[in-house]
Design an enzyme around this catalytic site. Structure first.
Site, mmCIF file in Angstrom:
data_model
loop_
_atom_site.group_PDB
_atom_site.id
_atom_site.type_symbol
_atom_site.label_atom_id
_atom_site.label_comp_id
_atom_site.label_asym_id
_atom_site.label_seq_id
_atom_site.Cartn_x
_atom_site.Cartn_y
_atom_site.Cartn_z
ATOM 1 N N LYS A 261 0.809 -1.230 0.000
ATOM 2 C CA LYS A 261 0.000 0.000 0.000
ATOM 3 C C LYS A 261 0.839 1.275 0.000
ATOM 4 O O LYS A 261 0.441 2.294 -0.544
ATOM 5 C CB LYS A 261 -0.959 0.008 1.183
ATOM 6 C CG LYS A 261 -2.167 -0.884 0.975
ATOM 7 C CD LYS A 261 -3.238 -0.613 2.013
ATOM 8 C CE LYS A 261 -4.489 -1.412 1.728
ATOM 9 N NZ LYS A 261 -4.288 -2.859 2.003
ATOM 10 N N GLU B 98 -10.437 7.557 3.893
ATOM 11 C CA GLU B 98 -11.168 6.740 4.856
ATOM 12 C C GLU B 98 -10.360 5.465 5.052
ATOM 13 O O GLU B 98 -9.487 5.144 4.254
ATOM 14 C CB GLU B 98 -12.558 6.387 4.329
ATOM 15 C CG GLU B 98 -12.591 5.293 3.269
ATOM 16 C CD GLU B 98 -12.021 5.721 1.921
ATOM 17 O OE1 GLU B 98 -12.069 6.934 1.612
ATOM 18 O OE2 GLU B 98 -11.528 4.847 1.186
ATOM 19 N N SER C 140 1.613 -9.705 -1.128
ATOM 20 C CA SER C 140 1.323 -8.273 -0.975
ATOM 21 C C SER C 140 1.672 -7.705 0.399
ATOM 22 O O SER C 140 1.920 -6.511 0.527
ATOM 23 C CB SER C 140 -0.155 -8.020 -1.287
ATOM 24 O OG SER C 140 -0.984 -8.878 -0.534
HETATM 25 C C1 LIG Z 1 -5.131 -3.864 1.447
HETATM 26 C C2 LIG Z 1 -4.423 -5.111 1.152
HETATM 27 C C3 LIG Z 1 -4.775 -5.923 0.042
HETATM 28 C C4 LIG Z 1 -5.954 -5.640 -0.839
HETATM 29 O O1 LIG Z 1 -5.896 -4.464 -1.580
HETATM 30 P P1 LIG Z 1 -5.685 -4.463 -3.159
HETATM 31 O O2 LIG Z 1 -5.981 -3.065 -3.541
HETATM 32 O O3 LIG Z 1 -6.640 -5.453 -3.755
HETATM 33 O O4 LIG Z 1 -4.284 -4.845 -3.405
HETATM 34 C C5 LIG Z 1 -4.023 -7.047 -0.232
HETATM 35 N N1 LIG Z 1 -2.972 -7.379 0.554
HETATM 36 C C6 LIG Z 1 -2.600 -6.645 1.630
HETATM 37 C C7 LIG Z 1 -1.445 -7.083 2.425
HETATM 38 C C8 LIG Z 1 -3.319 -5.482 1.957
HETATM 39 O O5 LIG Z 1 -2.950 -4.762 3.023
#
Ligand SMILES: *Cc1c(COP(=O)(O)O)cnc(C)c1O
Length: 407
Positions: free
Chosen positions: A102, A124, A389
């Site tokens: 993020k 938000e 992610s």
């Molecule tokens: C917020 C989040 C997501 C989901 O958000 P996307 O916009 O779909 O990438 C995925 N993995 C993690 C670790 C997150 O914090």
């Protein structure tokens, strides 16, 4: 690469179009005064993102503050456990500063705010992950930061609320309605419509009105560009398949951007939660229909009144009744395949990666990993790259309390 008449050689020049559409998805469905604010951001983004100074500064921040490039790890023991014919690799966004992808778009959005002469960033947050990432970026640039959050979520997510406050953000409690994400979105938009001269709204994924789906994708594309180069350097070839989880769709859009024009199979993975019944999952692209919400046209899950349906996922970051317009488009033209995994399969992947590789993944990322593990069992050879992610520290307490320690 041409897919259903779409030429991916020139894809990024053509999509989105000047009105912010990927095919029929996207656009700007908001009040007139906010439309003007979006146009201002679009204009500024198009000129600033070409400026050498902006590009150089973002590059420096990525290296010196975020710790980029993040590595790719070969998941050798997990691949062996699955039979060893197919090799799994992970792009390590869990090692990006603050523990997830993020920050890639939050740093971009906050740097844009600074270049536009804004004093404040507004957003938000639901589970608090976006709020923490944006508060981190705001602290770095010395911008004010207002984060709107429902009272229910504030109680549930005390550690993230503390983090945001520690980072200097002003957490604004939203006390009406169900006091969760939807009300927080409305309150943040309302505040923004009064403050847009001094503030910029920072959306947390490839969602919302144009230019956000494009801008957030562009800021996240660093993931895919790095990954492609690293993977080829590491193995001498491209991966056969790449996989990312899809909530709003930002980490997926970022990874995919690096490979859309390659002969690589691309998979987006949605959360099936407890099952297929409406309310038990958040697989919006798989089970949704076309509709407008939160300022854009995409595929969404609706209740009987056509309003955004209640959704559920074990991963709070995937718990959203729609996905970005570019994903809806890539699904329609067949360039990306979207599939689902449920909570149980996700947990299995969470435990396996921890035990076999020494990496505790975010429960969101575990969805992508679970699908990659399923795919590996179906392929007789080849390689799969998974976008990890984020890291799983935030999920530890919940998972251990509810499911215990498993192998
Ligand atoms: C917020 C989040 C997501 C989901 O958000 P996307 O916009 O779909 O990438 C995925 N993995 C993690 C670790 C997150 O914090």
């Amino acid at each position: 690469m041409i897919c259903n008449g779409i030429d991916f050689d020139t894809y990024f020049q053509q999509y989105p179009d000047a009105q912010g559409y990927f095919g029929k998805y996207g656009g700007v469905y908001i009040d007139e005064n906010l439309k003007a604010a979006m146009q201002e951001i679009t204009k500024a983004y198009f000129s600033i993102c070409q400026s050498r100074k902006f590009i150089a500064e973002l590059r420096r921040i990525r290296a010196e503050f975020q710790g980029r490039p993040t590595p790719i790890s070969h998941l050798e023991r997990l691949s062996g456990y699955l039979g060893g014919e197919v090799q799994l690799y992970a792009k390590r966004e869990d090692l990006n500063h603050s523990g997830a992808h993020k920050l890639n778009h939050c740093m971009g959005e906050a740097l844009l705010a600074k270049y536009m002469g804004k004093k404040k960033v507004i957003a938000e947050t639901g589970a608090g992950q976006h709020g923490v990432a944006l508060a981190t970026a705001a602290a770095y640039f010395g911008l004010e930061c207002d984060i709107y959050m429902g009272s229910v979520d504030i109680k549930k997510q005390a550690p993230n609320v503390a983090r945001m406050k520690l980072l200097g953000a002003n957490v604004v409690e939203v006390t009406h309605g169900l006091q969760t994400l939807k009300e927080a979105v409305d309150a943040a938009f309302e505040a923004y419509s009064k403050e847009y001269k001094d503030a910029i709204y920072c959306i947390g994924s490839v969602l919302g009105p144009h230019p956000f789906p494009m801008m957030v994708r562009d800021f996240q594309s660093v993931v895919g560009i790095e990954a492609r180069e690293q993977f080829v350097q590491m193995t001498g070839h491209l991966p056969d398949s790449i996989v990312a989880c899809v909530g709003g769709g930002s980490n997926a859009a970022g990874l995919f951007a690096g490979f859309l024009n390659d002969p690589v199979e691309i998979f987006g993975v949605e959360p099936l939660g407890r099952g297929k019944k409406l309310g038990d999952h958040a697989a919006s692209l798989t089970y949704g229909t076309e509709g407008v919400m939160h300022g854009f046209n995409s595929i969404m899950l609706k209740d009987e009144n056509g309003e955004p349906a209640p959704v559920y996922s074990i991963a709070s970051g995937l718990d959203y009744p729609s996905s970005g317009p570019e994903h809806a488009f890539l699904k329609d033209i067949g360039r990306v395949k979207y599939d689902t995994v449920d909570d149980e399969e996700t947990l299995e992947a969470f435990y396996k990666l921890s035990r076999l590789e020494g990496i505790i993944p975010a429960i969101e990322s575990s969805h992508a990993l679970a699908f990659a593990m399923r795919l590996a069992k179906q392929m007789d050879h080849g390689s799969i790259l998974v976008n990890l992610s984020g890291r799983g520290d935030k999920d530890m307490d919940y998972v251990i309390e509810k499911y215990g320690i498993r192998e």
